[in-house]
Enzyme design. Structure first.
Site, PDB file in Angstrom:
ATOM      1  N   ASP A  86       0.868  -1.176   0.000  1.00 22.30           N
ATOM      2  CA  ASP A  86       0.000   0.000   0.000  1.00 22.30           C
ATOM      3  C   ASP A  86       0.908   1.229   0.000  1.00 22.30           C
ATOM      4  O   ASP A  86       1.911   1.273   0.706  1.00 22.30           O
ATOM      5  CB  ASP A  86      -0.886  -0.036   1.244  1.00 22.30           C
ATOM      6  CG  ASP A  86      -1.887   1.102   1.290  1.00 22.30           C
ATOM      7  OD1 ASP A  86      -1.851   1.958   0.388  1.00 22.30           O
ATOM      8  OD2 ASP A  86      -2.702   1.133   2.224  1.00 22.30           O
ATOM      9  N   ASP A 100      -8.170  -7.114   0.621  1.00 25.11           N
ATOM     10  CA  ASP A 100      -7.346  -7.129   1.834  1.00 25.11           C
ATOM     11  C   ASP A 100      -8.133  -6.463   2.945  1.00 25.11           C
ATOM     12  O   ASP A 100      -9.009  -5.634   2.683  1.00 25.11           O
ATOM     13  CB  ASP A 100      -6.027  -6.379   1.630  1.00 25.11           C
ATOM     14  CG  ASP A 100      -6.211  -4.867   1.756  1.00 25.11           C
ATOM     15  OD1 ASP A 100      -5.841  -4.309   2.808  1.00 25.11           O
ATOM     16  OD2 ASP A 100      -6.760  -4.243   0.823  1.00 25.11           O
TER      17      ASP A 100
END
Length: 377
Positions: free
Chosen positions: A92, A272
């Site tokens: 991320d 996720d």
């Protein structure tokens, strides 16, 4: 990276595919355990591979940049060698952490984001270019574009301004990524992120812009931040209908088992969320029979396995009574057992969804399994 769709469901927009990376092939739809600081909390890498059967995990640019720092990761030969995980890793970009640091005095400008470390208060500055360099240095297989995750609720004007900036940042991310090389001898790929809050016209505009960038995969961000589930599904369906069907679609930060199955039906391939491990540490277990709060008195003398149907070592070896004792006693093993179990459930769930899509039974299976797994036991 290569993505192939193996089968499409005839009743919904669900699809089963394979995503090939230099660190291995991922079977989609897939759930990716979150390893923010280079570790999935309370879980060994062996357990991730052998018990949970994870195929890809996440790391986080913001956290790894601050600690242990890029010099340590590079000396190790990249995050794969540092943490011992030899399968794919996605990082991320830190956009969500920028969103969550709103109360700490972060300052967002067109150039980038100035923020203070949550560790020692030191000041740092992220730009689209530096975030690409950082993720290259970490060694992720899939690198996320730098974006701003808008809060919910936010007004239309803010959402539009933020989306436009995210698009400008994306162009800079692509330019930097395309002008640099991977550091550790394997291919890396960049996923853009669709934004636009819960406004249909903004989501449509953003999805069209992202699709036009022609990258190898695409993500949907800015959802699961407090909006009603119905809004999340509506935005997801709208965006999935625009993003290229021959490329993987990643819905970031989602979510509950129900969220995942409903979003698979809308055409999402990758997920996720910290929910399975965070809730595990608080004694909330997801099972094939329903949701358990293991702290409840009713499990005190229940010596049956945590989840015999699920299978796997921890779910069949340990009893509910013993796990309750560990959790109530705040023993570290309790968090470990519960985390391994919950992640095993999530990977089982997407694995079952994949099988049902291939068999042509996904629609009816989804309806039946949701009745069971969402009930409170």
């Amino acid at each position: 990276m290569k993505f192939d769709i193996i089968h499409k469901d005839s009743t919904t927009k669900a699809r089963a595919g394979t995503l090939q990376t230099d660190h291995g092939t991922i079977q989609t739809p897939i759930f990716m355990p979150v390893g923010t600081a280079g570790t999935v909390k309370a879980v060994h890498q062996r357990e991730l591979k052998e018990d949970i059967k994870a195929q890809i995990i996440l790391g986080n640019t913001y956290h790894l940049y601050l600690r242990p720092g890029l010099d340590i990761i590079e000396k190790a030969g990249g995050l794969h060698r540092f943490n011992g995980w030899d399968k794919p890793i996605l990082t991320d970009s830190g956009g969500y952490q920028v969103y969550s640091l709103a109360k700490t005095g972060r300052k967002i400008s067109d150039e980038g984001v100035k923020f203070k470390s949550h560790i020692d208060g030191s000041t740092h500055f992220f730009t689209p270019e530096s975030v690409m360099d950082i993720q290259r240095q970490i060694g992720a297989d899939i690198i996320m574009a730098f974006d701003e995750c808008t809060p919910y609720p936010c007004d239309f004007s803010y959402a539009r301004t933020s989306m436009d900036m995210t698009h400008r940042w994306l162009k800079r991310c692509c330019d930097r990524f395309d002008s640099t090389e991977a550091k550790y001898g394997y291919q890396q790929t960049l996923f853009p992120i669709v934004q636009g809050s819960v406004y249909k016209d903004l989501r449509k505009q953003s999805a069209e812009f992202i699709a036009g960038m022609g990258r190898e995969g695409n993500a949907i961000g800015g959802l699961s931040v407090g909006e009603p589930a119905e809004d999340m599904y509506e935005m997801t369906e709208l965006v999935c209908d625009i993003l290229p069907a021959n490329k993987p679609r990643y819905l970031m930060g989602v979510g509950t088992p129900e969220n995942i199955l409903e979003s698979i039906a809308l055409g999402i391939d990758m997920f996720d969320c910290v929910m399975p491990t965070r809730n595990a540490r608080h004694g909330i277990l997801y099972t094939t029979q329903g949701v358990i709060n293991i702290k409840n008195e009713k499990w005190k003398d229940d010596f049956s396995a945590i989840d015999e149907t699920l299978g796997g070592y921890v779910s069949t070896f340990y009893s509910k009574a013993y796990l309750r004792h560990l959790v109530k006693s705040e023993e570290l093993l309790g968090a470990q057992i519960a985390s391994v179990h919950n992640l095993s459930f999530y990977l089982w769930l997407v694995g079952q969804a994949r099988e049902q899509i291939i068999d042509g039974t996904f629609y009816h299976w989804k309806a039946e399994v949701l009745k069971k797994i969402t009930q409170r036991l």
